[in-house]
Design an enzyme around this catalytic site. Structure first.
Site, mmCIF file in Angstrom:
data_model
loop_
_atom_site.group_PDB
_atom_site.id
_atom_site.type_symbol
_atom_site.label_atom_id
_atom_site.label_comp_id
_atom_site.label_asym_id
_atom_site.label_seq_id
_atom_site.Cartn_x
_atom_site.Cartn_y
_atom_site.Cartn_z
ATOM 1 N N THR A 13 1.219 5.133 -15.664
ATOM 2 C CA THR A 13 0.983 6.548 -15.341
ATOM 3 C C THR A 13 2.257 7.220 -14.828
ATOM 4 O OG1 THR A 13 -1.286 5.977 -14.779
ATOM 5 C CG2 THR A 13 -0.494 8.096 -13.989
ATOM 6 N N LYS A 103 4.601 2.312 -2.431
ATOM 7 C CA LYS A 103 4.378 2.411 -0.967
ATOM 8 C C LYS A 103 4.094 1.060 -0.341
ATOM 9 C CE LYS A 103 0.686 3.482 -3.509
ATOM 10 N NZ LYS A 103 0.018 4.476 -4.281
ATOM 11 N N GLU A 188 -5.944 3.195 -6.979
ATOM 12 C CA GLU A 188 -5.101 2.000 -7.050
ATOM 13 C C GLU A 188 -5.752 0.977 -7.983
ATOM 14 O OE1 GLU A 188 -2.012 1.709 -5.310
ATOM 15 O OE2 GLU A 188 -2.577 3.795 -5.314
ATOM 16 N N ASP A 199 -4.130 1.835 1.360
ATOM 17 C CA ASP A 199 -3.117 2.670 0.711
ATOM 18 C C ASP A 199 -2.600 3.741 1.689
ATOM 19 O OD1 ASP A 199 -1.834 3.828 -1.857
ATOM 20 O OD2 ASP A 199 -2.987 5.512 -1.072
ATOM 21 N N LYS A 203 1.263 4.315 3.489
ATOM 22 C CA LYS A 203 2.011 5.582 3.533
ATOM 23 C C LYS A 203 2.268 6.009 4.982
ATOM 24 C CE LYS A 203 -0.131 6.895 -0.846
ATOM 25 N NZ LYS A 203 -1.335 7.501 -1.437
HETATM 26 N N1 HSE Z 1 -4.252 5.729 -5.085
HETATM 27 C C1 HSE Z 1 -3.384 6.695 -4.529
HETATM 28 C C2 HSE Z 1 -4.199 7.901 -4.130
HETATM 29 C C3 HSE Z 1 -2.335 7.083 -5.541
HETATM 30 O O1 HSE Z 1 -5.361 8.007 -4.539
HETATM 31 O O2 HSE Z 1 -3.715 8.729 -3.381
HETATM 32 C C4 HSE Z 1 -1.159 7.785 -4.955
HETATM 33 O O3 HSE Z 1 -0.471 7.000 -4.053
#
Ligand code: HSE
Length: 434
Positions: A13, A103, A188, A199, A203
């Protein structure tokens, strides 16, 4: 001047988006960078006929890119911790600058990677690792460098925000919305990373490091997912004037740094409470600038590519400069990072939403109030709903003032032990962000 040669590792992507935007906006990008940027090699596991790659060397071995003497900059878009770490370290070892959107890699292995990059005098850029197309790394690292940053709070997982929004606005089920987020390429590879807050914690770990000048410490981040949120609590929160968001909060306190991701009630009139769908937003509060808010697409092909390419342009501009005089990877000079500790969640402070299922007997409310007051917990408001027909219970919803988590946990244990209280007490943190 001869073009800068770039190798893209991973044509999924984000890799595909990067390739497309680099081709489409080649002229604008080179006008900014001062040199042409040429994609000289691509590593991809399977052929991708949708991309016009004539004249570009294609390999299925990412390490061939990391060791290719013609490549100046390696773009790591393979994801995950293992191969990505080896690839980035190999590229650095071979004197290449690196741009990554990973990340997890930066949050978990960033300290090691930046130390190695410093040793070799190369840049590792990671704008796309946080909040997709929003240039929030640059904003904090450079735009807010005058400030003592007090806190950062963000909606930094698009999938989770999309799920919460669709559930609230359209009454859709969790699984149904998650499947759509996966089909749209937001989620993800392992969607539990999205819905369990991992996730977002990756970040947030990065944001906290560049905001407070501490090493990356993902292992100390507290995460709580959105899978247990009920429609009832979403609706009660609305009735009280709040929205529930999956928020990452990093706050600097005299005792240490709070680093936590969890469902959070936010007053509905805050701008950030109205960030919906797959959009992300990050609030940064600094002592000089006050509160700032950065909003945009947090995931997706071209928004993330936008950040990857912005990094690429930065690297091209800085690659001939003295390595000691570049913007430090973690915003603060590496020898000036602080040892201010990350606080365990019990030592973090927040206001709370509590939902107590009580039997409809006289005196229960008085007992609840006394348990809270004995622990110095100040009640801000209380709402008692009508008796539920199916079980004769009364939902009692309380909002507290700010209190240490260990005190609220202690109070919840005492509340759950009351005869008039049925089942577990629902506890959701509240942040006013003012
Ligand atoms: N899986 C992550 C989200 C993608 O939904 O924000 C971007 O880091």
């Amino acid at each position: 001047m001869k073009p800068v040669k770039v190798g893209i590792c991973g044509l999924g992507t984000v890799g595909g988006g990067t390739f497309n935007v680099l081709q489409r906006n080649a002229e604008e990008i080179s006008r900014r960078a001062g040199r042409e940027i040429e994609v000289a090699q691509i590593a991809t596991r399977s052929p991708k006929p949708q991309f016009e790659t004539t004249g570009i060397a294609i390999t299925n071995d990412v390490f061939a890119v990391a060791t290719n003497p013609d490549i100046d900059i390696v773009i790591e878009l393979v994801g995950g911790y293992t191969v990505a770490r080896e690839l980035v370290l190999k590229a650095i070892e071979n004197g290449k600058h690196v741009v990554t959107a990973n990340k997890a890699l930066i949050a978990v292995h960033g300290n090691e990677i930046f130390a190695k990059a410093r040793e070799k005098g190369v840049i590792v850029a990671f704008e796309a690792a946080v909040a997709g197309g929003i240039p929030v790394i640059k904003a904090i690292r450079e735009g807010l460098s005058a400030n003592r940053i007090n806190w950062v709070a963000g909606i930094i997982n698009g999938t989770g925000n999309f799920i919460l929004t669709e559930m609230r606005e359209k009454g859709r089920t969790f699984d149904d919305v998650l499947a759509e987020a996966q089909a749209l390429g937001y989620a993800e590879a392992d969607p539990t990373f999205d819905v369990e807050g991992i996730d977002a914690a990756h970040k947030l770990t990065i944001l906290a490091s560049i905001a407070f000048g501490v090493p990356l410490q993902f292992d100390k981040a507290y995460t709580e997912g959105i899978t247990k949120l009920t429609t009832a609590d979403v609706n009660y929160a609305e009735a009280l004037g709040y929205r529930i968001k999956h928020l990452g909060v990093a706050r600097s306190t005299p005792a240490g740094i709070e680093l936590r991701v969890h469902p959070t009630l936010i007053p509905a009139d805050r701008l950030i409470a109205n960030v919906n769908g797959v959009m992300n937003a990050v609030m940064v509060n600094g002592d000089a600038a006050g509160s700032t808010l950065f909003y945009g697409a947090g995931a997706g092909m071209e928004p993330t590519a936008s950040s990857v390419i912005a990094d690429l342009v930065d690297v091209v501009r800085a690659m001939t400069s003295d390595p000691e005089n570049r913007v430090p990877h973690l915003a603060f000079q590496p020898d000036s990072l602080s040892a201010h500790p990350i606080l365990p969640i019990e030592a973090c402070e927040s206001a709370y939403y509590l939902r107590i299922q009580a039997q409809d007997h006289p005196g229960v409310l008085a007992q609840v109030a006394s348990i809270l007051s004995e622990r110095g917990i100040n009640i801000e408001s209380i709402m008692q709903k009508e008796v539920e027909e199916q079980n004769g219970q009364v939902p009692m919803i309380l909002l507290t003032h700010r209190v240490l988590e260990q005190h609220i946990n202690d109070a919840i244990r005492a509340l759950e032990a009351l005869q008039g209280v049925v089942g577990p007490v629902v506890r959701i943190r509240v942040e006013h962000l003012n």
